[in-house]
Design an enzyme around this catalytic site. Structure first.
Site, short mmCIF file in Angstrom:
data_model
loop_
_atom_site.label_atom_id
_atom_site.label_comp_id
_atom_site.label_asym_id
_atom_site.label_seq_id
_atom_site.Cartn_x
_atom_site.Cartn_y
_atom_site.Cartn_z
N SER A 1 0.84 -1.19 0.00
CA SER A 1 0.00 0.00 0.00
C SER A 1 0.87 1.24 0.00
CB SER A 1 -0.85 0.03 1.26
OG SER A 1 0.00 0.22 2.38
N LYS A 2 0.26 2.34 -0.41
CA LYS A 2 1.01 3.60 -0.47
C LYS A 2 1.51 3.98 0.92
CE LYS A 2 0.31 6.89 -4.13
NZ LYS A 2 -0.45 7.96 -4.71
N ARG A 3 0.67 3.72 1.91
CA ARG A 3 1.04 4.11 3.26
C ARG A 3 2.32 3.41 3.71
NH1 ARG A 3 -2.67 2.29 6.96
NH2 ARG A 3 -4.32 2.97 5.59
N GLY B 1 4.87 3.50 -0.17
CA GLY B 1 5.08 4.70 -0.97
C GLY B 1 4.59 4.54 -2.40
#
Ligand code: GLU
Length: 494
Positions: free
Chosen positions: A247-249, A252
């Protein structure tokens, strides 16, 4: 034979995740393989989280990847009436009922069931048996209600065949009477999704295993709505080395398709990599053209186990999965030079490096230079970064070659300008004549030619490695070579 119809139904609540792109790709492959249709449906029923920016990002991303669709984009919100009608139909046919239990009551019952350590903590069916009069009375009193699906009271199991996972079954008694319409009158996603798939005549549902928990309930909805059940194929999830969802969290930008676009990846190379992430050709083959992949793809070879995205945050070599970098590099090295030039042009314009002459008087030079330097590059962006010295004078000299090939030999401060003089005086500047004068000078100075050659490479390109030195000289041209070799001093000052 019935036409194969698949769908890609993203929820537009963020960027196009590479996991979603993989879902889109596998559906696209299945459609193309069967001369079928891919329907694009934007599932925008979550009004608070859906954004136009996300819709644009998804459409742009699919287009960039080259995943074309045959119908749509349809928007789920446009079919709100149909979703409500389906709920009414289920109510009228006795497949659903109004439930007046309040949140507090449900919570109390759940806690009591948990305290009694009952296995079953789902809805206990209180409103399932209300008489028409009781219902009428509650409605008259204006008590809000949800609509619940009435899971058939049958012995045995609700089952379906998953093309990837085999038979999936669940005892009827384990499925609670689930909500299909909220108390505000809005049908739940679970129902909308089925209604849309029925309307769009979807024959195959290929989606991530994160949706597996919905499927049994959806199978019951198909049956109750009198529609044929599509074929299901649930794909593995993509996890990192620690088995976390990517995930982006946590990871990145590398989880967004946009990242690869910005970083100079070749769209089909990303598709090639994504296909292998959870699908196995059964051979050693790693590089697949579009046609080859369409041909080789099968639902049976989608793997059952989760796939691993190899990302090691603190290692620049692993700025994304190294297998993806390697696949991209292989495409970059083999791409027809005109196609590569178009991509490099696009990036050069962004970087302010583009010069119109690369498409007119210097076109041959430009194409030959790209062909010469691409062998060590991994992405299109490398031409403007690691290859910058071929196109501009403001390039960086990397630290490793600077230390190893320049700073270690302070005498190069005089030797390289001397070499520049020799080059300037040559009647003809060719690979042979340049090499001859380099070797002759090394002999006179009683040093190894490698000292001059490596020093020269560093000064001229800023890089430790690259094409043959004398090819570099000709590509840069005598004037640039002489001028750069005369100006080595500044490298010692930094
Ligand atoms: N809109 C859902 C999602 O983006 C897709 C559901 C489905 O494939 O059935 O996860």
């Amino acid at each position: 034979m019935t036409e194969v119809r698949v769908r890609f139904p993203p929820s537009p609540t963020g960027y196009l995740h590479i996991g979603s792109a993989r879902t889109a790709l596998l559906n696209w492959l299945w459609a193309r393989k069967n001369n079928g249709k891919l329907v694009l449906r934007i599932e925008d029923t979550d009004e608070e989280r859906s954004t136009q920016q996300s819709i644009d990002g998804i459409l742009d991303g699919l287009e960039w990847l080259g995943l074309d669709w045959d119908e749509g984009p349809y928007f789920q919100t446009e079919f709100a009436d149909e979703h409500c009608k389906a709920a009414e139909q289920l109510l009228a046919a006795g497949h659903a009922y109004k439930c007046f239990c309040t949140k507090e009551e449900l919570e109390r019952k759940r806690e009591a069931a948990m305290a009694a350590k009952q296995d079953e903590v789902g809805y206990d069916g209180t409103c399932r048996h209300l008489s028409p009069e009781q219902i009428e009375e509650k409605e008259r009193q204006g008590i809000p209600y949800v609509i619940r699906f009435k899971v058939p009271e049958r012995q045995g199991k609700v089952a379906y065949e998953d093309k990837v996972l085999g038979t999936i079954e669940r005892a009827y008694s384990d499925v609670e009477d689930f909500v299909i319409v909220r108390s505000n009158g809005k049908p739940l996603y679970l129902l909308c999704n089925v209604v849309d798939d029925i309307r769009d005549r979807i024959t195959h549902i290929l989606r991530g295993q994160d949706h597996l928990s919905n499927t049994t309930r959806q199978v019951l909805l198909y049956e109750a709505l009198g529609a044929p059940q599509p074929v299901f194929a649930h794909m593995p999830l993509t996890l990192d080395l620690q088995k976390r969802k990517i995930s982006k969290r946590s990871h990145g930008e590398i989880v967004a398709v946009q990242f690869y676009r910005d970083k100079g990846f070749i769209p089909w190379a990303l598709c090639n990599f994504l296909a292998l992430l959870g699908w196995n050709p059964g051979t050693e083959q790693e590089i697949f053209s579009r046609e080859e992949l369409i041909d080789a793809f099968s639902l049976e070879r989608i793997s059952k186990v989760n796939s691993v995205f190899n990302h090691q945050k603190d290692d620049p070599k692993f700025f994304t999965d190294p297998k993806l970098i390697s696949i991209n590099a292989q495409y970059l090295h083999a791409l027809p030079i005109d196609e590569l030039a178009a991509m490099v042009k696009h990036d050069f314009i962004k970087q302010g490096l583009w010069d119109e002459v690369y498409e007119s008087e210097r076109k041959d030079w430009f194409l030959a230079t790209l062909a010469l330097i691409r062998d060590r590059f991994h992405t299109v962006c490398d031409f403007a970064t690691r290859g910058r010295a071929y196109f501009a004078d403001d390039y960086e000299v990397e630290e490793a070659p600077l230390k190893k090939n320049i700073l270690k030999y302070p005498d190069l401060k005089t030797w390289l300008p001397l070499l520049a003089e020799r080059f300037a005086a040559l009647p003809e500047f060719s690979k042979e004549s340049a090499e001859e004068s380099t070797r002759a000078l090394a002999e006179e100075l009683e040093i190894k030619p490698g000292v001059l050659i490596n020093g020269m490479r560093t000064v001229l390109t800023g890089q430790l490695a690259g094409p043959g030195m004398f090819d570099i000289l000709l590509t840069l041209g005598r004037e640039t070579v002489v001028q750069r070799l005369q100006n080595v001093e500044h490298l010692y000052k930094a």
